[in-house]
Design a protein around this motif. Sequence first.
Motif, PDB file in Angstrom:
ATOM      1  N   TYR A   6       0.860  -1.179   0.000  1.00 45.11           N
ATOM      2  CA  TYR A   6       0.000   0.000   0.000  1.00 45.11           C
ATOM      3  C   TYR A   6       0.902   1.236   0.000  1.00 45.11           C
ATOM      4  CZ  TYR A   6      -3.948  -3.032   0.910  1.00 45.11           C
ATOM      5  OH  TYR A   6      -4.918  -3.991   0.806  1.00 45.11           O
ATOM      6  N   THR A   7       1.106   1.810  -1.171  1.00 45.54           N
ATOM      7  CA  THR A   7       2.054   2.908  -1.310  1.00 45.54           C
ATOM      8  C   THR A   7       1.623   4.141  -0.513  1.00 45.54           C
ATOM      9  OG1 THR A   7       0.999   3.599  -3.385  1.00 45.54           O
ATOM     10  CG2 THR A   7       2.926   2.152  -3.547  1.00 45.54           C
ATOM     11  N   ARG A   8       0.326   4.358  -0.374  1.00 42.52           N
ATOM     12  CA  ARG A   8      -0.152   5.514   0.404  1.00 42.52           C
ATOM     13  C   ARG A   8       0.243   5.356   1.874  1.00 42.52           C
ATOM     14  NH1 ARG A   8      -1.480  10.304  -1.830  1.00 42.52           N
ATOM     15  NH2 ARG A   8      -3.061  11.399  -0.680  1.00 42.52           N
ATOM     16  N   ASP A   9       0.102   4.138   2.400  1.00 45.05           N
ATOM     17  CA  ASP A   9       0.498   3.875   3.790  1.00 45.05           C
ATOM     18  C   ASP A   9       1.994   4.099   3.976  1.00 45.05           C
ATOM     19  OD1 ASP A   9      -2.132   3.125   4.262  1.00 45.05           O
ATOM     20  OD2 ASP A   9      -1.695   0.983   4.380  1.00 45.05           O
ATOM     21  N   GLU A  10       2.790   3.611   3.029  1.00 42.19           N
ATOM     22  CA  GLU A  10       4.241   3.764   3.130  1.00 42.19           C
ATOM     23  C   GLU A  10       4.644   5.230   3.018  1.00 42.19           C
ATOM     24  OE1 GLU A  10       6.048   1.237   4.129  1.00 42.19           O
ATOM     25  OE2 GLU A  10       4.262  -0.007   4.013  1.00 42.19           O
ATOM     26  N   VAL A  15       6.279  10.591   5.502  1.00 38.67           N
ATOM     27  CA  VAL A  15       5.866  11.956   5.829  1.00 38.67           C
ATOM     28  C   VAL A  15       5.755  12.114   7.346  1.00 38.67           C
ATOM     29  CG1 VAL A  15       3.999  13.652   5.617  1.00 38.67           C
ATOM     30  CG2 VAL A  15       4.752  12.361   3.606  1.00 38.67           C
ATOM     31  N   GLY A  16       5.327  11.062   8.021  1.00 43.46           N
ATOM     32  CA  GLY A  16       5.245  11.092   9.477  1.00 43.46           C
ATOM     33  C   GLY A  16       6.597  11.345  10.128  1.00 43.46           C
ATOM     34  N   LEU A  61       7.787   6.566  -4.505  1.00 44.47           N
ATOM     35  CA  LEU A  61       7.745   5.150  -4.144  1.00 44.47           C
ATOM     36  C   LEU A  61       7.239   4.288  -5.300  1.00 44.47           C
ATOM     37  CD1 LEU A  61       6.352   5.323  -0.503  1.00 44.47           C
ATOM     38  CD2 LEU A  61       8.688   4.762  -1.210  1.00 44.47           C
ATOM     39  N   ILE A  62       6.198   4.751  -5.967  1.00 44.16           N
ATOM     40  CA  ILE A  62       5.642   4.004  -7.099  1.00 44.16           C
ATOM     41  C   ILE A  62       6.671   3.896  -8.217  1.00 44.16           C
ATOM     42  CG2 ILE A  62       3.908   4.085  -8.946  1.00 44.16           C
ATOM     43  CD1 ILE A  62       1.998   5.311  -6.771  1.00 44.16           C
ATOM     44  N   ASP A  63       7.379   4.999  -8.482  1.00 47.63           N
ATOM     45  CA  ASP A  63       8.431   4.979  -9.504  1.00 47.63           C
ATOM     46  C   ASP A  63       9.541   4.003  -9.119  1.00 47.63           C
ATOM     47  OD1 ASP A  63       9.871   6.051 -11.881  1.00 47.63           O
ATOM     48  OD2 ASP A  63      11.245   6.811 -10.333  1.00 47.63           O
TER      49      ASP A  63
END
Length: 80
Positions: A6-10, A15-16, A61-63
């Motif tokens: 899950y790229t959004r989670d990563e 960002v966190g 991350l996706i790239d």
Amino acid sequence: MEGKIYTRDEAARIVGLFDDLLAANNIKVPSSEDDEREPDNAATLYGSVYYGLLDEVETILIDLIGRHNKNVEVVRDVFS
């Protein structure tokens, strides 16, 4: 297909880390939505600033995932 990433989670985890660093140094990044922020909202990254950074990190991350395959060496702890 085995498992899921899950790229959004990563991206949110990354960002966190920045958010924690900013908070530890009492830094808030200005946002065009600051006037909408609740007075007790202590977020260091808010609104479009947060989501813009989240989108950019997720894109990277996706790239990176797309470029990785068994024939690509991952070089750690060294800049190119």
